[in-house]
Design a protein around this motif. Structure first.
Motif, short mmCIF file in Angstrom:
data_model
loop_
_atom_site.label_atom_id
_atom_site.label_comp_id
_atom_site.label_asym_id
_atom_site.label_seq_id
_atom_site.Cartn_x
_atom_site.Cartn_y
_atom_site.Cartn_z
N HIS A 33 8.47 8.71 -26.89
CA HIS A 33 9.89 9.76 -27.47
C HIS A 33 8.45 11.49 -27.47
N ASP B 192 15.24 6.95 -28.15
CA ASP B 192 14.69 6.39 -28.76
C ASP B 192 16.22 5.77 -29.95
N HIS C 287 12.16 1.97 -24.13
CA HIS C 287 12.16 1.86 -25.56
C HIS C 287 14.28 2.11 -26.14
N HIS D 282 15.93 1.03 -29.92
CA HIS D 282 15.60 -0.30 -31.40
C HIS D 282 16.93 -0.87 -31.23
ZN LIG Z 1 11.82 4.13 -31.10
#
Ligand SMILES: [Zn+2]
Length: 545
Positions: free
Chosen positions: A273, A387, A62, A64
Protein backbone atom coordinates in the motif's frame (compact mmCIF):
# COMPACT_ATOMS: atom_id res chain seq x y z
CA UNK A 1 -12.86 -40.71 -12.91
CA UNK A 2 -13.79 -39.09 -16.20
CA UNK A 3 -11.80 -36.07 -17.25
CA UNK A 4 -13.52 -32.70 -16.99
CA UNK A 5 -12.89 -30.75 -20.14
CA UNK A 6 -13.82 -27.35 -21.45
CA UNK A 7 -12.79 -25.38 -24.53
CA UNK A 8 -13.18 -21.60 -24.14
CA UNK A 9 -13.55 -20.89 -27.81
CA UNK A 10 -12.79 -17.85 -29.92
CA UNK A 11 -12.18 -15.21 -27.22
CA UNK A 12 -9.66 -12.39 -27.34
CA UNK A 13 -7.01 -13.64 -24.93
CA UNK A 14 -4.84 -11.34 -22.80
CA UNK A 15 -2.07 -13.42 -21.24
CA UNK A 16 0.88 -11.07 -20.63
CA UNK A 17 3.02 -13.75 -18.94
CA UNK A 18 3.04 -15.70 -22.20
CA UNK A 19 2.23 -13.23 -24.97
CA UNK A 20 4.73 -10.53 -24.00
CA UNK A 21 2.00 -7.93 -23.47
CA UNK A 22 0.55 -8.27 -26.95
CA UNK A 23 -2.72 -6.55 -27.72
CA UNK A 24 -4.83 -9.68 -27.39
CA UNK A 25 -5.08 -12.47 -29.94
CA UNK A 26 -8.00 -14.71 -30.75
CA UNK A 27 -7.38 -18.26 -29.57
CA UNK A 28 -9.01 -21.11 -27.70
CA UNK A 29 -8.13 -21.84 -24.09
CA UNK A 30 -8.38 -25.56 -23.32
CA UNK A 31 -8.97 -27.01 -19.86
CA UNK A 32 -8.66 -30.58 -18.64
CA UNK A 33 -8.86 -31.74 -15.02
CA UNK A 34 -8.32 -28.31 -13.57
CA UNK A 35 -5.30 -27.37 -15.68
CA UNK A 36 -4.70 -25.52 -18.91
CA UNK A 37 -3.76 -27.96 -21.71
CA UNK A 38 -2.55 -27.39 -25.27
CA UNK A 39 -5.43 -29.10 -27.07
CA UNK A 40 -8.62 -31.06 -26.57
CA UNK A 41 -10.59 -33.47 -28.75
CA UNK A 42 -12.99 -31.67 -31.06
CA UNK A 43 -16.05 -33.04 -29.28
CA UNK A 44 -15.02 -31.56 -25.88
CA UNK A 45 -17.62 -29.24 -24.27
CA UNK A 46 -17.32 -25.71 -25.57
CA UNK A 47 -17.92 -22.26 -24.09
CA UNK A 48 -18.51 -19.69 -26.82
CA UNK A 49 -16.35 -16.66 -25.98
CA UNK A 50 -16.40 -14.98 -29.38
CA UNK A 51 -16.16 -11.21 -28.99
CA UNK A 52 -15.30 -11.56 -25.31
CA UNK A 53 -12.10 -10.86 -23.39
CA UNK A 54 -10.38 -13.81 -21.72
CA UNK A 55 -7.86 -13.45 -18.88
CA UNK A 56 -6.52 -15.64 -16.09
CA UNK A 57 -8.44 -15.38 -12.80
CA UNK A 58 -7.59 -12.30 -10.75
CA UNK A 59 -4.95 -12.56 -7.99
CA UNK A 60 -5.17 -10.20 -5.01
CA UNK A 61 -1.74 -9.75 -3.46
CA UNK A 62 -2.95 -7.88 -0.38
CA UNK A 63 -6.37 -7.98 1.22
CA UNK A 64 -7.91 -8.41 4.68
CA UNK A 65 -10.52 -11.13 4.59
CA UNK A 66 -10.00 -13.50 7.53
CA UNK A 67 -8.77 -13.65 11.10
CA UNK A 68 -9.30 -12.02 14.45
CA UNK A 69 -8.80 -8.40 13.30
CA UNK A 70 -11.23 -8.79 10.40
CA UNK A 71 -13.71 -10.41 12.73
CA UNK A 72 -13.36 -7.57 15.27
CA UNK A 73 -14.12 -5.25 12.36
CA UNK A 74 -17.29 -7.16 11.53
CA UNK A 75 -18.35 -6.85 15.16
CA UNK A 76 -17.78 -3.10 15.03
CA UNK A 77 -20.08 -2.55 12.03
CA UNK A 78 -23.61 -3.75 12.83
CA UNK A 79 -25.14 -1.10 10.56
CA UNK A 80 -23.30 -2.56 7.58
CA UNK A 81 -24.86 -5.94 8.15
CA UNK A 82 -28.36 -4.51 7.99
CA UNK A 83 -27.60 -2.29 5.00
CA UNK A 84 -26.17 -4.99 2.74
CA UNK A 85 -27.86 -8.35 3.19
CA UNK A 86 -26.39 -10.99 0.87
CA UNK A 87 -28.95 -13.67 0.03
CA UNK A 88 -27.77 -17.20 -0.72
CA UNK A 89 -26.75 -17.50 -4.38
CA UNK A 90 -28.68 -19.79 -6.73
CA UNK A 91 -26.07 -22.57 -6.81
CA UNK A 92 -26.58 -25.37 -9.29
CA UNK A 93 -24.16 -27.64 -7.46
CA UNK A 94 -26.03 -30.30 -5.43
CA UNK A 95 -22.98 -30.77 -3.16
CA UNK A 96 -22.70 -27.12 -2.12
CA UNK A 97 -24.96 -25.56 0.49
CA UNK A 98 -25.74 -21.97 -0.60
CA UNK A 99 -25.10 -19.57 2.27
CA UNK A 100 -26.55 -16.19 2.97
CA UNK A 101 -24.47 -13.53 4.69
CA UNK A 102 -23.86 -9.83 4.82
CA UNK A 103 -21.65 -7.53 2.80
CA UNK A 104 -20.47 -3.98 3.46
CA UNK A 105 -16.77 -3.23 3.70
CA UNK A 106 -16.09 -6.49 5.59
CA UNK A 107 -18.34 -9.19 4.18
CA UNK A 108 -18.95 -12.45 6.04
CA UNK A 109 -16.76 -15.43 5.09
CA UNK A 110 -19.07 -17.07 2.55
CA UNK A 111 -20.03 -13.74 0.99
CA UNK A 112 -16.34 -12.82 0.67
CA UNK A 113 -15.67 -15.95 -1.40
CA UNK A 114 -18.77 -15.53 -3.53
CA UNK A 115 -18.13 -11.84 -4.24
CA UNK A 116 -14.45 -12.30 -5.10
CA UNK A 117 -15.34 -15.10 -7.51
CA UNK A 118 -18.20 -13.12 -9.03
CA UNK A 119 -15.66 -10.34 -9.65
CA UNK A 120 -13.41 -12.76 -11.56
CA UNK A 121 -10.85 -13.11 -8.75
CA UNK A 122 -9.80 -16.65 -7.88
CA UNK A 123 -6.85 -16.11 -5.49
CA UNK A 124 -6.45 -13.72 -2.55
CA UNK A 125 -3.82 -13.21 0.13
CA UNK A 126 -4.91 -12.31 3.67
CA UNK A 127 -2.18 -9.82 4.47
CA UNK A 128 -1.86 -9.70 8.26
CA UNK A 129 -2.28 -12.62 10.62
CA UNK A 130 -0.71 -12.75 14.08
CA UNK A 131 0.71 -16.26 14.51
CA UNK A 132 -1.15 -16.58 17.82
CA UNK A 133 -4.44 -15.95 15.96
CA UNK A 134 -3.66 -18.09 12.91
CA UNK A 135 -5.99 -20.88 13.97
CA UNK A 136 -9.05 -18.64 13.64
CA UNK A 137 -7.82 -17.21 10.33
CA UNK A 138 -7.55 -20.73 8.89
CA UNK A 139 -11.00 -21.59 10.20
CA UNK A 140 -12.43 -18.52 8.49
CA UNK A 141 -10.64 -19.31 5.23
CA UNK A 142 -12.09 -22.83 5.46
CA UNK A 143 -15.47 -21.09 5.30
CA UNK A 144 -14.47 -18.80 2.42
CA UNK A 145 -15.47 -20.70 -0.71
CA UNK A 146 -13.98 -20.82 -4.20
CA UNK A 147 -10.84 -18.70 -3.86
CA UNK A 148 -7.40 -20.12 -3.16
CA UNK A 149 -5.92 -18.16 -0.28
CA UNK A 150 -2.81 -17.76 1.83
CA UNK A 151 -1.93 -15.88 5.00
CA UNK A 152 0.91 -13.45 5.59
CA UNK A 153 2.38 -13.99 9.04
CA UNK A 154 3.07 -10.88 11.14
CA UNK A 155 6.64 -10.59 12.39
CA UNK A 156 8.79 -7.64 13.39
CA UNK A 157 7.18 -6.59 16.67
CA UNK A 158 7.36 -10.02 18.29
CA UNK A 159 9.28 -10.45 21.52
CA UNK A 160 11.23 -13.58 20.55
CA UNK A 161 12.49 -12.06 17.30
CA UNK A 162 13.49 -8.78 18.96
CA UNK A 163 15.46 -10.75 21.58
CA UNK A 164 17.38 -12.55 18.84
CA UNK A 165 18.18 -9.26 17.12
CA UNK A 166 19.32 -7.73 20.43
CA UNK A 167 21.63 -10.73 20.93
CA UNK A 168 22.99 -10.55 17.38
CA UNK A 169 21.56 -14.03 16.64
CA UNK A 170 20.68 -13.60 12.95
CA UNK A 171 20.78 -17.33 12.18
CA UNK A 172 18.44 -18.14 15.05
CA UNK A 173 16.12 -15.31 13.96
CA UNK A 174 15.98 -16.92 10.52
CA UNK A 175 15.27 -20.38 11.96
CA UNK A 176 12.56 -18.89 14.14
CA UNK A 177 10.98 -17.14 11.14
CA UNK A 178 10.92 -20.45 9.26
CA UNK A 179 9.44 -22.27 12.27
CA UNK A 180 6.74 -19.65 12.87
CA UNK A 181 5.72 -19.61 9.19
CA UNK A 182 5.21 -23.35 9.34
CA UNK A 183 3.48 -23.21 12.74
CA UNK A 184 1.08 -20.50 11.57
CA UNK A 185 0.48 -22.11 8.17
CA UNK A 186 1.66 -18.85 6.59
CA UNK A 187 2.78 -18.00 3.08
CA UNK A 188 5.01 -14.94 3.55
CA UNK A 189 6.55 -12.73 6.22
CA UNK A 190 4.63 -9.51 6.83
CA UNK A 191 6.28 -6.61 8.65
CA UNK A 192 4.05 -3.81 9.97
CA UNK A 193 5.58 -0.62 11.37
CA UNK A 194 8.70 -2.50 12.50
CA UNK A 195 9.42 -1.79 16.16
CA UNK A 196 6.74 0.89 16.36
CA UNK A 197 3.92 -1.36 17.47
CA UNK A 198 6.10 -3.00 20.14
CA UNK A 199 7.25 0.35 21.50
CA UNK A 200 3.74 1.79 21.55
CA UNK A 201 2.38 -1.31 23.30
CA UNK A 202 5.10 -1.00 25.91
CA UNK A 203 3.68 2.39 26.83
CA UNK A 204 6.13 4.49 24.91
CA UNK A 205 5.75 6.54 21.77
CA UNK A 206 5.61 5.12 18.28
CA UNK A 207 8.93 5.18 16.44
CA UNK A 208 9.43 7.99 13.95
CA UNK A 209 12.50 6.82 12.04
CA UNK A 210 14.60 3.82 11.11
CA UNK A 211 17.16 4.30 13.87
CA UNK A 212 14.93 4.80 16.91
CA UNK A 213 15.74 2.33 19.68
CA UNK A 214 13.13 -0.33 20.42
CA UNK A 215 13.84 -1.41 24.00
CA UNK A 216 17.46 -2.39 23.60
CA UNK A 217 19.50 0.14 21.63
CA UNK A 218 20.64 -2.75 19.42
CA UNK A 219 17.10 -3.14 18.10
CA UNK A 220 15.88 -0.56 15.60
CA UNK A 221 13.40 -0.61 12.73
CA UNK A 222 16.41 -0.80 10.38
CA UNK A 223 17.79 -3.94 12.10
CA UNK A 224 14.35 -5.58 12.12
CA UNK A 225 13.91 -4.91 8.39
CA UNK A 226 17.38 -6.16 7.49
CA UNK A 227 17.05 -9.29 9.61
CA UNK A 228 13.69 -10.32 8.18
CA UNK A 229 14.48 -9.37 4.56
CA UNK A 230 17.65 -11.46 4.76
CA UNK A 231 15.75 -14.31 6.41
CA UNK A 232 13.07 -14.39 3.70
CA UNK A 233 15.67 -14.32 0.94
CA UNK A 234 17.93 -16.93 2.60
CA UNK A 235 14.92 -19.22 3.12
CA UNK A 236 14.08 -18.74 -0.58
CA UNK A 237 10.46 -17.99 0.21
CA UNK A 238 8.34 -17.61 -2.91
CA UNK A 239 7.42 -14.05 -1.86
CA UNK A 240 9.97 -11.71 -0.23
CA UNK A 241 9.26 -9.71 2.93
CA UNK A 242 6.01 -7.81 2.58
CA UNK A 243 6.60 -4.44 4.23
CA UNK A 244 4.23 -1.87 5.69
CA UNK A 245 6.72 0.91 6.47
CA UNK A 246 6.93 3.10 9.57
CA UNK A 247 4.92 6.35 9.70
CA UNK A 248 1.94 5.17 7.66
CA UNK A 249 -0.49 7.97 6.86
CA UNK A 250 1.76 10.80 8.10
CA UNK A 251 2.58 13.93 6.12
CA UNK A 252 6.23 13.80 5.11
CA UNK A 253 6.45 10.01 5.42
CA UNK A 254 7.94 9.59 1.91
CA UNK A 255 11.32 10.30 3.52
CA UNK A 256 10.95 7.23 5.75
CA UNK A 257 9.67 5.13 2.84
CA UNK A 258 12.66 6.03 0.66
CA UNK A 259 15.06 5.48 3.57
CA UNK A 260 13.54 2.03 4.07
CA UNK A 261 13.98 1.17 0.41
CA UNK A 262 17.60 2.36 0.56
CA UNK A 263 18.23 0.42 3.78
CA UNK A 264 17.28 -2.76 1.94
CA UNK A 265 19.04 -1.86 -1.31
CA UNK A 266 19.94 -4.90 -3.36
CA UNK A 267 17.57 -7.17 -1.38
CA UNK A 268 14.27 -8.38 -2.82
CA UNK A 269 11.46 -6.68 -0.91
CA UNK A 270 7.80 -5.88 -1.50
CA UNK A 271 6.41 -2.57 -0.21
CA UNK A 272 2.70 -2.67 0.36
CA UNK A 273 0.00 0.00 0.00
CA UNK A 274 2.64 2.46 -1.16
CA UNK A 275 0.04 5.21 -1.51
CA UNK A 276 -0.25 5.45 2.28
CA UNK A 277 3.53 5.99 2.45
CA UNK A 278 4.09 8.58 -0.30
CA UNK A 279 3.25 11.93 1.27
CA UNK A 280 5.41 15.04 1.28
CA UNK A 281 5.02 18.10 3.48
CA UNK A 282 5.62 18.17 7.18
CA UNK A 283 3.99 16.23 9.97
CA UNK A 284 1.27 18.24 11.69
CA UNK A 285 1.79 21.21 9.35
CA UNK A 286 1.36 20.59 5.64
CA UNK A 287 0.56 17.85 3.14
CA UNK A 288 1.51 17.31 -0.47
CA UNK A 289 2.09 14.47 -2.88
CA UNK A 290 5.51 12.81 -2.96
CA UNK A 291 4.36 10.07 -5.33
CA UNK A 292 6.78 11.17 -8.04
CA UNK A 293 9.92 10.86 -5.88
CA UNK A 294 8.84 7.51 -4.49
CA UNK A 295 7.84 5.90 -7.79
CA UNK A 296 11.00 7.17 -9.49
CA UNK A 297 13.00 5.22 -6.91
CA UNK A 298 10.84 2.13 -7.54
CA UNK A 299 11.25 2.53 -11.30
CA UNK A 300 15.04 2.59 -10.95
CA UNK A 301 15.32 -0.44 -8.59
CA UNK A 302 14.28 -3.78 -10.08
CA UNK A 303 14.60 -5.58 -6.72
CA UNK A 304 11.67 -3.53 -5.38
CA UNK A 305 8.02 -4.35 -6.01
CA UNK A 306 4.93 -2.61 -4.65
CA UNK A 307 1.16 -2.68 -4.53
CA UNK A 308 -0.53 0.68 -4.59
CA UNK A 309 -3.26 0.62 -1.90
CA UNK A 310 -5.46 3.03 -3.84
CA UNK A 311 -7.98 5.09 -1.88
CA UNK A 312 -11.47 5.04 -3.41
CA UNK A 313 -14.19 7.46 -2.38
CA UNK A 314 -16.87 5.94 -0.21
CA UNK A 315 -17.00 3.75 2.87
CA UNK A 316 -13.97 1.85 4.10
CA UNK A 317 -12.76 0.20 7.27
CA UNK A 318 -9.22 0.90 8.31
CA UNK A 319 -7.84 -2.19 9.94
CA UNK A 320 -4.21 -2.84 10.70
CA UNK A 321 -1.65 -4.29 13.08
CA UNK A 322 -0.32 -0.70 13.20
CA UNK A 323 -2.30 0.14 16.35
CA UNK A 324 -0.67 3.56 17.01
CA UNK A 325 -1.78 4.93 13.64
CA UNK A 326 -5.35 3.81 14.34
CA UNK A 327 -5.22 5.60 17.67
CA UNK A 328 -4.29 8.82 15.82
CA UNK A 329 -7.08 8.31 13.28
CA UNK A 330 -9.58 7.68 16.05
CA UNK A 331 -8.40 10.77 17.94
CA UNK A 332 -8.50 13.04 14.88
CA UNK A 333 -11.78 11.77 13.40
CA UNK A 334 -13.71 11.09 16.60
CA UNK A 335 -14.85 7.79 15.14
CA UNK A 336 -15.34 4.60 17.14
CA UNK A 337 -12.37 2.26 17.31
CA UNK A 338 -11.04 -1.02 18.57
CA UNK A 339 -7.55 -1.64 19.89
CA UNK A 340 -6.18 -5.10 20.62
CA UNK A 341 -2.75 -6.06 21.94
CA UNK A 342 -1.77 -9.51 20.71
CA UNK A 343 0.35 -10.27 23.74
CA UNK A 344 3.96 -10.96 22.75
CA UNK A 345 3.49 -10.56 19.03
CA UNK A 346 1.80 -7.50 17.61
CA UNK A 347 -1.09 -5.06 17.90
CA UNK A 348 -4.30 -4.30 16.07
CA UNK A 349 -6.40 -1.20 15.54
CA UNK A 350 -9.65 -0.69 13.65
CA UNK A 351 -11.49 2.53 12.72
CA UNK A 352 -14.46 2.56 10.31
CA UNK A 353 -13.92 5.39 7.86
CA UNK A 354 -15.26 7.15 4.80
CA UNK A 355 -13.20 8.88 2.09
CA UNK A 356 -15.01 11.96 0.83
CA UNK A 357 -14.41 13.96 -2.35
CA UNK A 358 -14.91 17.17 -0.35
CA UNK A 359 -12.12 16.26 2.07
CA UNK A 360 -8.67 17.66 1.30
CA UNK A 361 -6.57 14.77 2.63
CA UNK A 362 -8.77 12.04 1.14
CA UNK A 363 -8.55 13.80 -2.24
CA UNK A 364 -4.77 13.95 -1.93
CA UNK A 365 -4.64 10.24 -1.08
CA UNK A 366 -6.80 9.42 -4.12
CA UNK A 367 -4.50 11.48 -6.34
CA UNK A 368 -1.30 10.00 -4.90
CA UNK A 369 -2.46 6.47 -5.67
CA UNK A 370 -3.32 7.35 -9.25
CA UNK A 371 0.03 9.11 -9.68
CA UNK A 372 1.86 5.97 -8.54
CA UNK A 373 -0.05 3.90 -11.09
CA UNK A 374 0.34 6.38 -13.94
CA UNK A 375 4.03 7.17 -13.36
CA UNK A 376 5.06 3.51 -12.88
CA UNK A 377 7.30 2.28 -15.66
CA UNK A 378 6.98 -1.45 -15.03
CA UNK A 379 3.49 -2.90 -14.43
CA UNK A 380 5.14 -6.18 -13.35
CA UNK A 381 6.36 -4.43 -10.17
CA UNK A 382 3.54 -1.98 -9.38
CA UNK A 383 0.31 -3.89 -8.90
CA UNK A 384 -3.29 -3.16 -8.07
CA UNK A 385 -4.71 -3.15 -4.54
CA UNK A 386 -6.91 -0.97 -2.37
CA UNK A 387 -5.61 -2.70 0.76
CA UNK A 388 -9.20 -3.94 1.09
CA UNK A 389 -11.03 -2.71 3.12
CA UNK A 390 -8.56 0.05 4.15
CA UNK A 391 -8.56 2.18 0.99
CA UNK A 392 -11.91 0.79 -0.18
CA UNK A 393 -13.60 -2.54 -0.80
CA UNK A 394 -12.31 -5.01 -3.39
CA UNK A 395 -15.67 -4.37 -5.06
CA UNK A 396 -14.27 -0.98 -6.12
CA UNK A 397 -11.57 -2.55 -8.33
CA UNK A 398 -13.69 -2.17 -11.52
CA UNK A 399 -14.06 1.58 -10.90
CA UNK A 400 -10.32 1.81 -10.24
CA UNK A 401 -9.64 0.01 -13.52
CA UNK A 402 -11.85 2.54 -15.28
CA UNK A 403 -9.86 5.40 -13.72
CA UNK A 404 -6.66 3.85 -15.08
CA UNK A 405 -8.03 3.10 -18.55
CA UNK A 406 -10.14 6.17 -19.26
CA UNK A 407 -8.46 9.56 -19.04
CA UNK A 408 -11.56 11.63 -19.75
CA UNK A 409 -13.44 9.88 -16.94
CA UNK A 410 -10.46 10.41 -14.65
CA UNK A 411 -10.27 14.10 -15.50
CA UNK A 412 -13.98 14.49 -14.78
CA UNK A 413 -13.48 12.88 -11.36
CA UNK A 414 -10.44 15.07 -10.72
CA UNK A 415 -12.57 18.21 -11.21
CA UNK A 416 -14.97 17.10 -8.46
CA UNK A 417 -12.41 16.48 -5.70
CA UNK A 418 -11.16 18.98 -3.15
CA UNK A 419 -8.38 20.88 -4.91
CA UNK A 420 -6.61 22.27 -1.85
CA UNK A 421 -3.82 19.69 -1.63
CA UNK A 422 -4.15 18.18 -5.10
CA UNK A 423 -3.20 21.39 -6.90
CA UNK A 424 0.39 21.20 -8.08
CA UNK A 425 0.46 17.39 -8.08
CA UNK A 426 1.48 15.45 -11.18
CA UNK A 427 -2.12 14.33 -11.59
CA UNK A 428 -3.43 17.90 -11.61
CA UNK A 429 -0.74 18.85 -14.11
CA UNK A 430 -2.23 16.25 -16.47
CA UNK A 431 -1.21 12.65 -16.87
CA UNK A 432 -2.31 11.37 -20.26
CA UNK A 433 -1.53 7.70 -19.75
CA UNK A 434 -4.33 5.18 -20.21
CA UNK A 435 -3.73 1.56 -19.19
CA UNK A 436 -4.27 -1.02 -21.91
CA UNK A 437 -6.19 -4.25 -21.33
CA UNK A 438 -2.87 -6.07 -21.36
CA UNK A 439 -1.52 -3.79 -18.62
CA UNK A 440 -4.71 -4.37 -16.60
CA UNK A 441 -4.21 -8.13 -17.02
CA UNK A 442 -0.66 -7.61 -15.75
CA UNK A 443 -1.45 -5.56 -12.63
CA UNK A 444 -4.49 -7.65 -11.60
CA UNK A 445 -3.27 -11.21 -12.18
CA UNK A 446 0.00 -11.89 -14.05
CA UNK A 447 2.24 -9.65 -11.95
CA UNK A 448 0.75 -10.35 -8.50
CA UNK A 449 1.03 -14.09 -9.23
CA UNK A 450 4.66 -13.69 -10.29
CA UNK A 451 5.53 -11.51 -7.28
CA UNK A 452 3.96 -14.12 -5.01
CA UNK A 453 5.92 -16.88 -6.70
CA UNK A 454 2.68 -18.65 -7.70
CA UNK A 455 3.90 -20.36 -10.85
CA UNK A 456 0.53 -21.86 -11.75
CA UNK A 457 -1.47 -18.68 -11.26
CA UNK A 458 -2.00 -15.49 -13.20
CA UNK A 459 -1.45 -16.94 -16.66
CA UNK A 460 -2.97 -19.25 -19.25
CA UNK A 461 0.05 -21.28 -20.35
CA UNK A 462 -0.01 -25.08 -20.48
CA UNK A 463 0.08 -26.49 -16.94
CA UNK A 464 -1.38 -23.39 -15.27
CA UNK A 465 -4.33 -23.76 -12.89
CA UNK A 466 -7.53 -23.47 -14.92
CA UNK A 467 -8.59 -20.21 -13.28
CA UNK A 468 -10.07 -18.16 -16.10
CA UNK A 469 -12.30 -15.07 -16.33
CA UNK A 470 -14.32 -14.16 -19.41
CA UNK A 471 -15.55 -10.58 -19.74
CA UNK A 472 -17.96 -8.97 -22.21
CA UNK A 473 -15.87 -6.37 -24.02
CA UNK A 474 -17.73 -3.28 -22.83
CA UNK A 475 -16.41 0.24 -23.48
CA UNK A 476 -17.55 1.04 -19.94
CA UNK A 477 -14.63 -0.68 -18.23
CA UNK A 478 -16.18 -0.42 -14.75
CA UNK A 479 -19.21 -2.33 -15.96
CA UNK A 480 -17.07 -4.84 -17.86
CA UNK A 481 -14.87 -5.70 -14.89
CA UNK A 482 -17.64 -5.70 -12.26
CA UNK A 483 -19.73 -8.43 -13.90
CA UNK A 484 -17.69 -11.04 -15.74
CA UNK A 485 -19.81 -13.30 -17.94
CA UNK A 486 -18.04 -16.51 -16.96
CA UNK A 487 -15.52 -17.47 -14.29
CA UNK A 488 -13.78 -20.83 -14.15
CA UNK A 489 -11.97 -21.87 -10.96
CA UNK A 490 -9.78 -24.97 -11.04
CA UNK A 491 -11.64 -26.10 -14.16
CA UNK A 492 -15.09 -25.64 -12.56
CA UNK A 493 -17.48 -23.15 -14.14
CA UNK A 494 -18.38 -21.09 -11.05
CA UNK A 495 -19.98 -18.09 -12.78
CA UNK A 496 -22.21 -18.72 -15.79
CA UNK A 497 -23.80 -15.87 -17.73
CA UNK A 498 -22.98 -13.51 -14.86
CA UNK A 499 -24.57 -15.77 -12.21
CA UNK A 500 -22.68 -17.54 -9.44
CA UNK A 501 -23.60 -21.20 -9.94
CA UNK A 502 -21.01 -23.33 -8.18
CA UNK A 503 -18.85 -22.92 -5.10
CA UNK A 504 -16.03 -25.44 -4.89
CA UNK A 505 -13.68 -25.35 -1.92
CA UNK A 506 -10.56 -23.24 -2.40
CA UNK A 507 -7.05 -24.40 -1.61
CA UNK A 508 -4.74 -23.06 1.09
CA UNK A 509 -1.41 -21.68 -0.06
CA UNK A 510 1.39 -22.09 2.47
CA UNK A 511 5.12 -22.61 2.79
CA UNK A 512 7.24 -24.90 4.95
CA UNK A 513 10.82 -23.69 4.75
CA UNK A 514 13.53 -25.81 6.29
CA UNK A 515 15.25 -24.75 9.53
CA UNK A 516 17.66 -26.00 12.16
CA UNK A 517 15.48 -27.83 14.70
CA UNK A 518 17.77 -26.69 17.51
CA UNK A 519 15.77 -23.44 17.62
CA UNK A 520 12.79 -25.29 19.05
CA UNK A 521 14.63 -26.09 22.32
CA UNK A 522 15.26 -22.40 22.90
CA UNK A 523 11.74 -21.51 21.80
CA UNK A 524 10.22 -23.97 24.25
CA UNK A 525 12.12 -22.36 27.12
CA UNK A 526 10.87 -18.95 26.02
CA UNK A 527 7.26 -20.18 25.73
CA UNK A 528 7.47 -21.73 29.23
CA UNK A 529 8.76 -18.45 30.60
CA UNK A 530 6.52 -15.90 28.92
CA UNK A 531 3.67 -17.13 26.72
CA UNK A 532 0.04 -17.78 27.66
CA UNK A 533 -0.10 -20.86 25.46
CA UNK A 534 2.12 -23.90 25.66
CA UNK A 535 4.71 -24.47 22.97
CA UNK A 536 3.05 -27.74 21.98
CA UNK A 537 -0.37 -26.14 21.63
CA UNK A 538 0.78 -23.08 19.69
CA UNK A 539 1.00 -24.32 16.09
CA UNK A 540 -2.18 -23.76 14.10
CA UNK A 541 -0.98 -26.00 11.30
CA UNK A 542 0.76 -29.35 11.14
CA UNK A 543 4.53 -28.93 11.16
CA UNK A 544 6.64 -30.72 8.62
CA UNK A 545 3.82 -32.56 6.91
ZN1 LIG B 1 -3.18 -4.18 4.56
Amino acid sequence: MSKTRLRIAGGVVYDPANDGGADGGIRDVCIEDGRIVAELPRDAPKLDARGMVVMAGGVDIHSHIAGSSVNQGRRLLPEEHAADPAPAPPLADPDAIPRSGTGGTIPTTFTTGYRYAALGYTTAMEAAVAPLAARQAHAELDDTPIIDAGLFTLLGNDDYLLRQIAAGEAARARDYAAWVLSAAGGYAIKIVNPGGVERWKAGGRNVTGLDDAVGSGAVTPRRILETLADAANALELPHPVHIHCNNLGQAGNATTTLETMRALAGRRAHFTHLQFHSYGGERGKSWKSAAKEVIEHVNAHPEVSVDVGQVMFGPATTLTADAPVEYLLHASSGRRWVNVDVELETGCGIVPYSYKEQAAVASLQWAVGLELFLLAKDPWRVVLSTDHPNGGSFLSYPELIRLLMDRSHRDECLKRVNQKLVAGSALADGLAREYTLSEIATVTRAAPARLLGLKHKGHLGVGADADVTVYANDADRAKMFSTPRHVIKGGVLVVEEGQLRRAPTGRRLRVQPGYDRAVTRDLKRWFDGYACVSFENYPAAELGE
